[in-house]
Design an enzyme around this catalytic site. Structure first.
Site, PDB file in Angstrom:
ATOM      1  N   SER A 195       0.840  -1.191   0.000  1.00 21.75           N
ATOM      2  CA  SER A 195       0.000   0.000   0.000  1.00 21.75           C
ATOM      3  C   SER A 195       0.877   1.243   0.000  1.00 21.75           C
ATOM      4  O   SER A 195       1.616   1.480   0.956  1.00 21.75           O
ATOM      5  CB  SER A 195      -0.884  -0.020   1.249  1.00 21.75           C
ATOM      6  N   LYS A 230      31.120  -1.804   4.142  1.00 23.44           N
ATOM      7  CA  LYS A 230      31.149  -1.905   5.614  1.00 23.44           C
ATOM      8  C   LYS A 230      32.093  -3.030   6.026  1.00 23.44           C
ATOM      9  O   LYS A 230      31.862  -4.193   5.688  1.00 23.44           O
ATOM     10  CB  LYS A 230      29.725  -2.173   6.111  1.00 23.44           C
ATOM     11  N   PRO A 250      35.072  -6.704  13.734  1.00 24.11           N
ATOM     12  CA  PRO A 250      35.337  -6.842  12.300  1.00 24.11           C
ATOM     13  C   PRO A 250      34.535  -7.973  11.673  1.00 24.11           C
ATOM     14  O   PRO A 250      34.297  -8.990  12.321  1.00 24.11           O
ATOM     15  CB  PRO A 250      36.833  -7.187  12.265  1.00 24.11           C
ATOM     16  N   LEU A 276       9.958  -7.564   9.594  1.00 28.55           N
ATOM     17  CA  LEU A 276       9.445  -7.080  10.880  1.00 28.55           C
ATOM     18  C   LEU A 276       8.189  -7.836  11.306  1.00 28.55           C
ATOM     19  O   LEU A 276       7.861  -7.883  12.488  1.00 28.55           O
ATOM     20  CB  LEU A 276       9.155  -5.575  10.784  1.00 28.55           C
ATOM     21  N   THR A 296      21.174  -7.025  11.993  1.00 28.42           N
ATOM     22  CA  THR A 296      20.961  -8.414  11.586  1.00 28.42           C
ATOM     23  C   THR A 296      19.616  -8.676  10.910  1.00 28.42           C
ATOM     24  O   THR A 296      19.353  -9.805  10.482  1.00 28.42           O
ATOM     25  CB  THR A 296      21.045  -9.330  12.824  1.00 28.42           C
TER      26      THR A 296
HETATM   27  C1  LIG Z   1      15.276   1.889  14.258  1.00 29.66           C
HETATM   28  C2  LIG Z   1      15.523   0.743  13.331  1.00 29.66           C
HETATM   29  C3  LIG Z   1      16.777   0.557  12.778  1.00 29.66           C
HETATM   30  C4  LIG Z   1      17.025  -0.541  11.933  1.00 29.66           C
HETATM   31  N1  LIG Z   1      18.280  -0.752  11.443  1.00 29.66           N
HETATM   32  C5  LIG Z   1      18.527  -1.864  10.705  1.00 29.66           C
HETATM   33  C6  LIG Z   1      19.806  -2.127  10.172  1.00 29.66           C
HETATM   34  O1  LIG Z   1      20.754  -1.373  10.343  1.00 29.66           O
HETATM   35  N2  LIG Z   1      19.980  -3.256   9.431  1.00 29.66           N
HETATM   36  C7  LIG Z   1      18.964  -4.122   9.190  1.00 29.66           C
HETATM   37  O2  LIG Z   1      19.175  -5.158   8.544  1.00 29.66           O
HETATM   38  N3  LIG Z   1      17.731  -3.852   9.639  1.00 29.66           N
HETATM   39  C8  LIG Z   1      17.482  -2.772  10.391  1.00 29.66           C
HETATM   40  N4  LIG Z   1      16.225  -2.525  10.825  1.00 29.66           N
HETATM   41  C9  LIG Z   1      15.149  -3.419  10.406  1.00 29.66           C
HETATM   42  C10 LIG Z   1      14.717  -3.015   9.001  1.00 29.66           C
HETATM   43  O3  LIG Z   1      14.217  -1.703   9.019  1.00 29.66           O
HETATM   44  C11 LIG Z   1      13.653  -3.950   8.479  1.00 29.66           C
HETATM   45  O4  LIG Z   1      13.987  -5.272   8.742  1.00 29.66           O
HETATM   46  C12 LIG Z   1      13.545  -3.798   6.981  1.00 29.66           C
HETATM   47  O5  LIG Z   1      13.340  -2.454   6.642  1.00 29.66           O
HETATM   48  C13 LIG Z   1      12.419  -4.617   6.438  1.00 29.66           C
HETATM   49  O6  LIG Z   1      11.170  -4.096   6.869  1.00 29.66           O
HETATM   50  P1  LIG Z   1       9.872  -4.808   6.371  1.00 29.66           P
HETATM   51  O7  LIG Z   1       9.958  -4.924   4.899  1.00 29.66           O
HETATM   52  O8  LIG Z   1       9.666  -6.039   7.166  1.00 29.66           O
HETATM   53  O9  LIG Z   1       8.719  -3.786   6.812  1.00 29.66           O
HETATM   54  P2  LIG Z   1       8.274  -2.369   6.210  1.00 29.66           P
HETATM   55  O10 LIG Z   1       9.389  -1.609   5.614  1.00 29.66           O
HETATM   56  O11 LIG Z   1       7.510  -1.704   7.342  1.00 29.66           O
HETATM   57  O12 LIG Z   1       7.273  -2.746   5.050  1.00 29.66           O
HETATM   58  C14 LIG Z   1       5.953  -3.189   5.318  1.00 29.66           C
HETATM   59  C15 LIG Z   1       5.202  -3.216   4.003  1.00 29.66           C
HETATM   60  O13 LIG Z   1       3.907  -3.760   4.238  1.00 29.66           O
HETATM   61  C16 LIG Z   1       2.942  -2.950   3.607  1.00 29.66           C
HETATM   62  N5  LIG Z   1       1.682  -3.110   4.315  1.00 29.66           N
HETATM   63  C17 LIG Z   1       1.456  -3.188   5.642  1.00 29.66           C
HETATM   64  N6  LIG Z   1       0.140  -3.347   5.898  1.00 29.66           N
HETATM   65  C18 LIG Z   1      -0.466  -3.398   4.680  1.00 29.66           C
HETATM   66  C19 LIG Z   1      -1.823  -3.530   4.268  1.00 29.66           C
HETATM   67  N7  LIG Z   1      -2.816  -3.658   5.152  1.00 29.66           N
HETATM   68  N8  LIG Z   1      -2.081  -3.517   2.943  1.00 29.66           N
HETATM   69  C20 LIG Z   1      -1.099  -3.403   2.035  1.00 29.66           C
HETATM   70  N9  LIG Z   1       0.183  -3.257   2.370  1.00 29.66           N
HETATM   71  C21 LIG Z   1       0.495  -3.250   3.679  1.00 29.66           C
HETATM   72  C22 LIG Z   1       3.522  -1.550   3.685  1.00 29.66           C
HETATM   73  O14 LIG Z   1       2.929  -0.707   2.735  1.00 29.66           O
HETATM   74  C23 LIG Z   1       4.981  -1.852   3.363  1.00 29.66           C
HETATM   75  O15 LIG Z   1       5.140  -1.947   1.970  1.00 29.66           O
HETATM   76  C24 LIG Z   1      15.970  -1.432  11.635  1.00 29.66           C
HETATM   77  C25 LIG Z   1      14.693  -1.212  12.170  1.00 29.66           C
HETATM   78  C26 LIG Z   1      14.464  -0.146  13.027  1.00 29.66           C
HETATM   79  C27 LIG Z   1      13.085   0.036  13.614  1.00 29.66           C
END
Ligand SMILES: Cc1cc2nc3c(=O)[nH]c(=O)nc-3n(C[C@H](O)[C@H](O)[C@H](O)COP(=O)(O)OP(=O)(O)OC[C@H]3O[C@@H](n4cnc5c(N)ncnc54)[C@H](O)[C@@H]3O)c2cc1C
Length: 499
Positions: free
Chosen positions: A40, A79, A99, A334, A345
């Protein structure tokens, strides 16, 4: 061997969703599996997560994507590891470098392990990790961890990248190979009589059916927790941090080093992640010990940010769902779980989850897969907990509580006990079979890097029973190897030229 499903729908177009879509497509498309990804644009992605482990290099290699293709488009840098600063107030241990491993380490690692053990048992020998490892030298000298063609040893490295751009790159790559991309906001999940997912239904009434589903919907976990009611196991007892405040800054003068920095602060730590066009920063903290306004003020002060510069506040849901593969749905990213980003990680776990899932699918091995994923989360969690438990800082309530936290797994207790009893830590990691999560090198670097040794006044001169290594020799060897590596700016410039 189980045949791949005829159709798969991935809910979520963040980094996790697009990585999964491409990995599934690579393995299953030749069997005719149709892969669609629904996201979305109204919800968007979390937009953080900009540091990786070496697993990301393996991911791009698997898809056959060259660095010159993706890195410039994602403002990516190299990195070599992570520098931890301010986690210990013991003189001489104010910072250390974790490292990524290289084959060259074989020449110095034994000396380092031996020295830490001698120091743990009360002998005054140098045992700080930094002088022993080539990646530390590479990062500190402003070099890139990219081995020149005539360098005969494997050097593994990770990357920093823009979270939005990497998603867009993987979307373009996937859709050009036949992955369908749909913009729709899913309002409900239909289950069939057996409790399997039958369809996703959008707010505008569109209905999307498939044989298999992937939940990559971020912290919402819309399918796996929302519809399938899989329990979530929080890690709050072991790891206190539950929020972050994030801001971008310009590069420091003098260019960027090929490493992430993690700087301990009053109620957590601040990351600095250098990209080619900016530095990403964030303060990961515990809301039990500091409120969001004070955390923002601490971040602004640390970065020298003007009052009107943009910051973003985020909540973190730390923990994991009980099983990652439930019914006809796999959870990734997530939606599957989250460990605070201290060792970056999350994407590593996404890649590992999807690749092990593909193997487990073929062999119809769901239970073994779920158990292995749960163990991976806990193995990584223990390493993160160890950072806090063995940091040597007690200036705030947060650090006093974190360094006394006794919510430790038996596995972690075993590692810490082996260290403080002067036992062979490499053997302990092997005995517990936890080296697949973190190598003995990583455990030694952390525990020695914070200065977890008897205090200086209790140390005795080494004596003839202790082998003493000439640190000038170690320095010459490590420095001699590092000087083969290009400067970071030069390596990034070469990628731009070949892009
Ligand atoms: C503070 C912070 C720092 C981080 N740093 C690191 C890092 O250094 N290295 C690392 O590997 N990871 C890191 N992460 C984790 C990383 O951000 C996530 O693992 C990565 O971005 C993948 O996110 P995702 O795709 O699971 O979720 P999101 O990026 O949240 O994507 C979720 C998707 O689902 C869709 N969606 C949700 N509900 C609906 C719905 N009802 N209908 C249609 N679509 C929907 C959204 O539109 C979006 O496209 C960090 C996280 C945080 C919070």
């Amino acid at each position: 061997m189980l045949a791949p499903p005829r159709s798969v729908i991935i809910l979520g177009g963040g980094t996790a969703g697009w990585m999964t879509a491409n990995l599934l497509h690579r393995r299953w498309s030749e069997h005719g599996t149709e892969i669609s990804l629904i996201e979305s644009s109204a919800i968007g992605i979390i937009g953080v997560g900009e540091g990786s482990t070496p697993q990301l290099k393996a991911f791009f290699d698997t898809l056959g994507i060259a660095e010159s293709e993706w890195m410039p488009r994602c403002n990516a840098t190299y990195k070599a590891g992570i520098e931890f600063a301010g986690w210990s107030d013991r003189p001489g241990y104010e910072r250390y470098f974790h490292p990524f491993p290289t084959d060259v380490d074989g020449f110095t690692q034994g000396q380092f392990f031996y020295s830490t053990r001698a120091r743990r048992t009360g002998r005054d020998v140098p045992a700080h990790p930094d002088p022993f490892f080539i990646q530390t030298r590479i990062a500190r000298e402003g070099r890139a961890p990219v081995a020149p063609p005539n360098f005969p040893f494997l050097v593994s490295y990770g990357y920093h990248f823009d979270a939005h751009l990497i998603g867009a790159f993987l979307r373009d790559f996937g859709t050009s190979r036949g992955i369908e991309h749909v913009d729709a906001k899913i309002a409900s999940v239909e289950l069939n009589e057996q409790g399997d997912v039958k369809a996703l239904v959008a707010e505008d009434g569109r209905r999307f059916e498939a044989e298999f589903f992937v939940d990559a919907s971020g912290f919402r976990a819309a399918i796996v927790e929302g519809a399938l009611k899989e329990p979530h196991r929080p890690f709050g007892e072991n790891l206190f941090n539950d929020r972050a405040v994030v801001a971008a800054t310009e590069h420091p003068k003098g260019g960027v080093q090929a490493c992430t920095r993690s700087i301990a602060k009053s109620a957590g730590w601040i990351w600095n992640i250098p990209l080619t066009n900016r530095v990403g920063n964030g303060y990961v903290y515990s809301s039990r010990y500091i409120d969001p306004d004070d955390a923002e003020a601490e971040l602004r002060e640390h970065l020298g940010l003007a009052g009107n510069a943009d910051v973003r506040h985020l909540q973190m849901k730390c923990g994991r769902i009980e099983r990652s593969w439930v019914k006809n749905c796999l959870a990734v990213g997530l939606a599957q779980g989250f460990l605070e980003p201290l060792e970056a990680t999350a994407l590593h776990i996404v890649i590992n989850t999807v690749e092990s899932f593909l193997d487990a699918w073929e062999e119809d091995r769901r239970d073994g897969f779920n158990a292995a994923i749960a163990r991976r989360y806990e193995g990584i969690r223990d390493y993160l907990v160890c950072h806090y438990r063995t940091a040597l800082r007690s200036d705030t309530e947060y650090w006093r509580d974190a360094t006394k936290n006794d919510a430790l797994s038996d596995s972690l207790k075993g590692v810490i006990t082996a260290w403080f009893r002067g036992q062979d830590l490499e053997e302990e990691v092997k005995r517990q079979d936890i080296g697949k999560f973190y190598l003995p090198l990583s455990w030694h670097c952390m525990l020695a890097g914070y200065g977890n040794f008897p205090s200086a006044d209790m140390l005795k001169p080494p004596g003839p029973d202790i082998v003493q290594f000439d640190m000038a020799d170690v320095d010459r060897f490590v420095g001699g190897c590092a000087m083969n590596f290009p400067m970071h700016a030069e390596a990034l410039g070469r990628l731009e030229e070949t892009a």
